[in-house]
Design a protein around this motif. Sequence first.
Motif, PDB file in Angstrom:
ATOM      1  N   PRO A 168       0.809  -1.228   0.000  1.00 54.98           N
ATOM      2  CA  PRO A 168       0.000   0.000   0.000  1.00 54.98           C
ATOM      3  C   PRO A 168       0.844   1.281   0.000  1.00 54.98           C
ATOM      4  O   PRO A 168       0.470   2.262  -0.645  1.00 54.98           O
ATOM      5  N   GLN A 169       1.970   1.281   0.724  1.00 52.31           N
ATOM      6  CA  GLN A 169       2.822   2.470   0.714  1.00 52.31           C
ATOM      7  C   GLN A 169       3.350   2.738  -0.693  1.00 52.31           C
ATOM      8  O   GLN A 169       3.394   3.891  -1.151  1.00 52.31           O
ATOM      9  N   ARG A 170       3.732   1.673  -1.372  1.00 54.13           N
ATOM     10  CA  ARG A 170       4.204   1.806  -2.754  1.00 54.13           C
ATOM     11  C   ARG A 170       3.073   2.298  -3.664  1.00 54.13           C
ATOM     12  O   ARG A 170       3.287   3.146  -4.544  1.00 54.13           O
ATOM     13  N   GLN A 179       0.814  13.523   1.012  1.00 56.96           N
ATOM     14  CA  GLN A 179       0.838  13.829   2.438  1.00 56.96           C
ATOM     15  C   GLN A 179       1.840  12.901   3.128  1.00 56.96           C
ATOM     16  O   GLN A 179       2.088  11.792   2.669  1.00 56.96           O
ATOM     17  N   GLU A 180       2.382  13.360   4.222  1.00 55.33           N
ATOM     18  CA  GLU A 180       3.431  12.599   4.893  1.00 55.33           C
ATOM     19  C   GLU A 180       2.907  11.470   5.766  1.00 55.33           C
ATOM     20  O   GLU A 180       3.637  10.537   6.073  1.00 55.33           O
ATOM     21  N   CYS A 181       1.655  11.551   6.178  1.00 54.60           N
ATOM     22  CA  CYS A 181       1.139  10.540   7.118  1.00 54.60           C
ATOM     23  C   CYS A 181      -0.255  10.091   6.703  1.00 54.60           C
ATOM     24  O   CYS A 181      -1.149  10.919   6.497  1.00 54.60           O
ATOM     25  N   PRO A 228       7.104   9.099   7.085  1.00 54.08           N
ATOM     26  CA  PRO A 228       8.489   9.073   6.597  1.00 54.08           C
ATOM     27  C   PRO A 228       9.457   8.476   7.613  1.00 54.08           C
ATOM     28  O   PRO A 228      10.536   8.000   7.250  1.00 54.08           O
ATOM     29  N   GLN A 229       9.077   8.494   8.882  1.00 50.33           N
ATOM     30  CA  GLN A 229       9.935   7.934   9.935  1.00 50.33           C
ATOM     31  C   GLN A 229       9.732   6.430  10.128  1.00 50.33           C
ATOM     32  O   GLN A 229      10.403   5.805  10.939  1.00 50.33           O
ATOM     33  N   GLY A 230       8.802   5.862   9.399  1.00 51.96           N
ATOM     34  CA  GLY A 230       8.500   4.435   9.537  1.00 51.96           C
ATOM     35  C   GLY A 230       7.040   4.232   9.869  1.00 51.96           C
ATOM     36  O   GLY A 230       6.226   5.167   9.793  1.00 51.96           O
ATOM     37  N   ILE A 231       6.698   3.011  10.263  1.00 53.38           N
ATOM     38  CA  ILE A 231       5.308   2.734  10.608  1.00 53.38           C
ATOM     39  C   ILE A 231       5.143   2.644  12.124  1.00 53.38           C
ATOM     40  O   ILE A 231       6.081   2.297  12.851  1.00 53.38           O
ATOM     41  N   PHE A 232       3.955   2.981  12.557  1.00 45.42           N
ATOM     42  CA  PHE A 232       3.582   2.887  13.969  1.00 45.42           C
ATOM     43  C   PHE A 232       2.236   2.187  13.993  1.00 45.42           C
ATOM     44  O   PHE A 232       1.244   2.732  13.489  1.00 45.42           O
ATOM     45  N   ARG A 240       1.451  12.212  15.457  1.00 44.54           N
ATOM     46  CA  ARG A 240       1.043  11.495  14.244  1.00 44.54           C
ATOM     47  C   ARG A 240      -0.457  11.659  14.031  1.00 44.54           C
ATOM     48  O   ARG A 240      -1.265  11.122  14.797  1.00 44.54           O
ATOM     49  N   VAL A 241      -0.807  12.406  12.995  1.00 45.72           N
ATOM     50  CA  VAL A 241      -2.204  12.625  12.635  1.00 45.72           C
ATOM     51  C   VAL A 241      -2.364  12.273  11.163  1.00 45.72           C
ATOM     52  O   VAL A 241      -1.743  12.892  10.293  1.00 45.72           O
TER      53      VAL A 241
END
Length: 307
Positions: free
Chosen positions: A117-119, A133-135, A153-157, A201-202
């Motif tokens: 999905p990120q790709r 958007q970044e998040c 951009p910092q990874g997944i949470f 994170r929003v």
Amino acid sequence: MKEYIGIDLGSNSLRCVRMNKDFEVLGEYEETIRTAEGLEENKVIGEAALGRIIKALKKAKEVLNITPNDEVIALSTQALREAKNRDFILRSIKEATAISFQVISGEEESFITSLAPQRAVLALSQKSLKYQQECFLLIDMGGASSEFIFCTPQGIFAKSFAVGIVSVKERYGSIENLLAHKEEIISPIRDFMQQNAKEGRVAKFLVANSGTPTSVCAMKLGLKVYDSKKIFGMELQRSDFEEQLQKFLLLCQEERETLWGIFKADVVPFGILLFLSFMEVLGSKEVLVIDEGLREGAVMARVYGKI
């Protein structure tokens, strides 16, 4: 060019894909097998479910022409994580199909599920400012668990919640009872969202890649034969879920099973109401639907050297 087979043995469906190292899809196979049938009550995977799994895997090997020369990445999730007879099930599957499954944790599932999905969102962002958007938040709602994944951009949470379309059906029995217990379902999710908001994170938009949103897309399009390419990138409003639920409830049981199959028809309304509950607690009015998840992610993670 080397080819890979990604297999996702989920709590409700078996999903398989053949891909090359450039992640081009060369073949797909999917079947509803209800792995988690009865799991909510006795914590074991029954003989009937095991039979369906083995039969579907044998069919997948035929359809995708899987040979010993193919690199197979076979992953299983919540149903096998919970099952007391997990070792027996895995051994039986390997003896019958020669496929070895790895049972992954909720954290591993979230990471691997998020890759495709990120790709896909990155590709869509080249065409639409809306997705630049970044998040964003990805929801993967399965048969026995649902993963909520912040992609940044910092990874997944992420966090995995032990609630899915099969488990809520078996736990609550009716959609009326499900609605009566909605708060106990969404309260932990609300806490997770609030904690992420405190940490900055929003999510700017919502993405879903699981069977219920893709099924609602297919219902809205009036597809007689499911086509993932027609689903990719569709946007659904809350009203779409509500409208398709009402249309589904007006069908007789025979019509429901003709459209969705005997092992999927009975959980469709539970899935739609559960996803609507998720959208409600998130305050989301629409969702971007992408039919890519763990099976594609399994191949990507192997190519990237992550598993």
